[in-house]
Write a protein that holds these residues in place. Structure first.
Motif, PDB file in Angstrom:
ATOM      1  N   MET A   1      -3.730   2.927   3.530  1.00 25.89           N
ATOM      2  CA  MET A   1      -4.360   2.159   2.464  1.00 25.89           C
ATOM      3  C   MET A   1      -4.564   3.018   1.210  1.00 25.89           C
ATOM      4  O   MET A   1      -4.479   2.521   0.096  1.00 25.89           O
ATOM      5  N   LYS A   2      -4.801   4.325   1.429  1.00 27.19           N
ATOM      6  CA  LYS A   2      -5.009   5.216   0.298  1.00 27.19           C
ATOM      7  C   LYS A   2      -3.741   5.340  -0.545  1.00 27.19           C
ATOM      8  O   LYS A   2      -3.816   5.402  -1.773  1.00 27.19           O
ATOM      9  N   GLU A   3      -2.567   5.344   0.109  1.00 29.62           N
ATOM     10  CA  GLU A   3      -1.322   5.476  -0.623  1.00 29.62           C
ATOM     11  C   GLU A   3      -1.065   4.276  -1.527  1.00 29.62           C
ATOM     12  O   GLU A   3      -0.474   4.413  -2.590  1.00 29.62           O
ATOM     13  N   ILE A   4      -1.499   3.108  -1.101  1.00 34.07           N
ATOM     14  CA  ILE A   4      -1.298   1.908  -1.921  1.00 34.07           C
ATOM     15  C   ILE A   4      -2.102   2.020  -3.217  1.00 34.07           C
ATOM     16  O   ILE A   4      -1.599   1.699  -4.303  1.00 34.07           O
ATOM     17  N   TRP A   5      -3.346   2.493  -3.127  1.00 32.12           N
ATOM     18  CA  TRP A   5      -4.166   2.625  -4.329  1.00 32.12           C
ATOM     19  C   TRP A   5      -3.615   3.718  -5.244  1.00 32.12           C
ATOM     20  O   TRP A   5      -3.653   3.585  -6.471  1.00 32.12           O
ATOM     21  N   LEU A   6      -3.099   4.788  -4.647  1.00 32.50           N
ATOM     22  CA  LEU A   6      -2.485   5.835  -5.464  1.00 32.50           C
ATOM     23  C   LEU A   6      -1.218   5.324  -6.151  1.00 32.50           C
ATOM     24  O   LEU A   6      -0.941   5.660  -7.301  1.00 32.50           O
ATOM     25  N   PHE A   7      -0.450   4.497  -5.436  1.00 30.84           N
ATOM     26  CA  PHE A   7       0.743   3.892  -6.025  1.00 30.84           C
ATOM     27  C   PHE A   7       0.370   2.981  -7.189  1.00 30.84           C
ATOM     28  O   PHE A   7       0.982   3.039  -8.255  1.00 30.84           O
ATOM     29  N   ALA A  51       5.399   8.583 -13.008  1.00 29.34           N
ATOM     30  CA  ALA A  51       6.575   7.997 -12.354  1.00 29.34           C
ATOM     31  C   ALA A  51       6.914   8.749 -11.069  1.00 29.34           C
ATOM     32  O   ALA A  51       7.291   8.134 -10.063  1.00 29.34           O
ATOM     33  N   ALA A  52       6.779  10.068 -11.096  1.00 24.85           N
ATOM     34  CA  ALA A  52       7.014  10.846  -9.875  1.00 24.85           C
ATOM     35  C   ALA A  52       5.973  10.497  -8.808  1.00 24.85           C
ATOM     36  O   ALA A  52       6.295  10.406  -7.620  1.00 24.85           O
ATOM     37  N   GLY A  53       4.739  10.297  -9.232  1.00 26.76           N
ATOM     38  CA  GLY A  53       3.694   9.875  -8.301  1.00 26.76           C
ATOM     39  C   GLY A  53       3.985   8.504  -7.708  1.00 26.76           C
ATOM     40  O   GLY A  53       3.734   8.252  -6.526  1.00 26.76           O
ATOM     41  N   MET A  54       4.540   7.625  -8.527  1.00 21.67           N
ATOM     42  CA  MET A  54       4.924   6.294  -8.018  1.00 21.67           C
ATOM     43  C   MET A  54       5.987   6.413  -6.944  1.00 21.67           C
ATOM     44  O   MET A  54       5.936   5.729  -5.926  1.00 21.67           O
ATOM     45  N   LEU A  55       6.970   7.275  -7.156  1.00 22.45           N
ATOM     46  CA  LEU A  55       8.021   7.456  -6.155  1.00 22.45           C
ATOM     47  C   LEU A  55       7.483   8.117  -4.894  1.00 22.45           C
ATOM     48  O   LEU A  55       7.905   7.788  -3.783  1.00 22.45           O
ATOM     49  N   TYR A  56       6.556   9.038  -5.051  1.00 23.03           N
ATOM     50  CA  TYR A  56       6.005   9.757  -3.904  1.00 23.03           C
ATOM     51  C   TYR A  56       5.104   8.871  -3.054  1.00 23.03           C
ATOM     52  O   TYR A  56       5.128   8.943  -1.825  1.00 23.03           O
ATOM     53  N   TRP A  57       4.281   8.038  -3.704  1.00 19.88           N
ATOM     54  CA  TRP A  57       3.309   7.225  -2.980  1.00 19.88           C
ATOM     55  C   TRP A  57       3.731   5.777  -2.798  1.00 19.88           C
ATOM     56  O   TRP A  57       2.901   4.933  -2.475  1.00 19.88           O
ATOM     57  N   ARG A  58       5.006   5.463  -2.994  1.00 17.84           N
ATOM     58  CA  ARG A  58       5.418   4.071  -2.838  1.00 17.84           C
ATOM     59  C   ARG A  58       5.246   3.637  -1.378  1.00 17.84           C
ATOM     60  O   ARG A  58       5.466   4.423  -0.451  1.00 17.84           O
ATOM     61  N   PRO A  59       4.836   2.403  -1.197  1.00 18.64           N
ATOM     62  CA  PRO A  59       4.632   1.910   0.175  1.00 18.64           C
ATOM     63  C   PRO A  59       5.962   1.772   0.912  1.00 18.64           C
ATOM     64  O   PRO A  59       6.991   1.450   0.320  1.00 18.64           O
TER      65      PRO A  59
END
Length: 67
Positions: A1-7, A51-59
Motif C-alpha cells: 500500500m505504501k508503494e501506491i502512495w509513493l507512486f 519520473a524515476a520515482g514513478m518507474l521505481y514505485w509503479r504498482p
C-alpha cells in the motif's frame, strides 16, 4: 500500500514540476524578459527525479492467461 502512495506522489510531482517548467519556458525566447536557466535546470532535474520515482514505485500488475 505504501508503494501506491509513493507512486501517486511521484505522479503528482512529475505533473506539477513539468507544468511549471513549461510555463517558465517562454521568457527564454523574448529578448525583453529575463529568464533563469538555472531555475529551468532545477525543474528539469526535479521532473526527471519524480519520473524515476514513478518507474521505481509503479504498482505491479498481475496478468492471468485465462483462455
Amino acid at each position: 500500500m505504501k508503494e501506491i502512495w509513493l507512486f501517486v506522489a511521484s505522479l503528482a510531482g512529475t505533473a506539477v514540476s513539468a507544468a511549471v517548467m513549461i510555463l517558465r519556458l517562454p521568457p527564454l525566447f523574448h529578448s525583453d524578459e529575463q529568464g533563469s536557466l538555472r531555475g529551468l535546470g532545477v525543474l528539469a532535474c526535479l521532473t526527471v527525479a519524480f519520473a524515476a520515482g514513478m518507474l521505481y514505485w509503479r504498482p505491479t500488475t498481475s496478468r492471468s492467461d485465462a483462455r
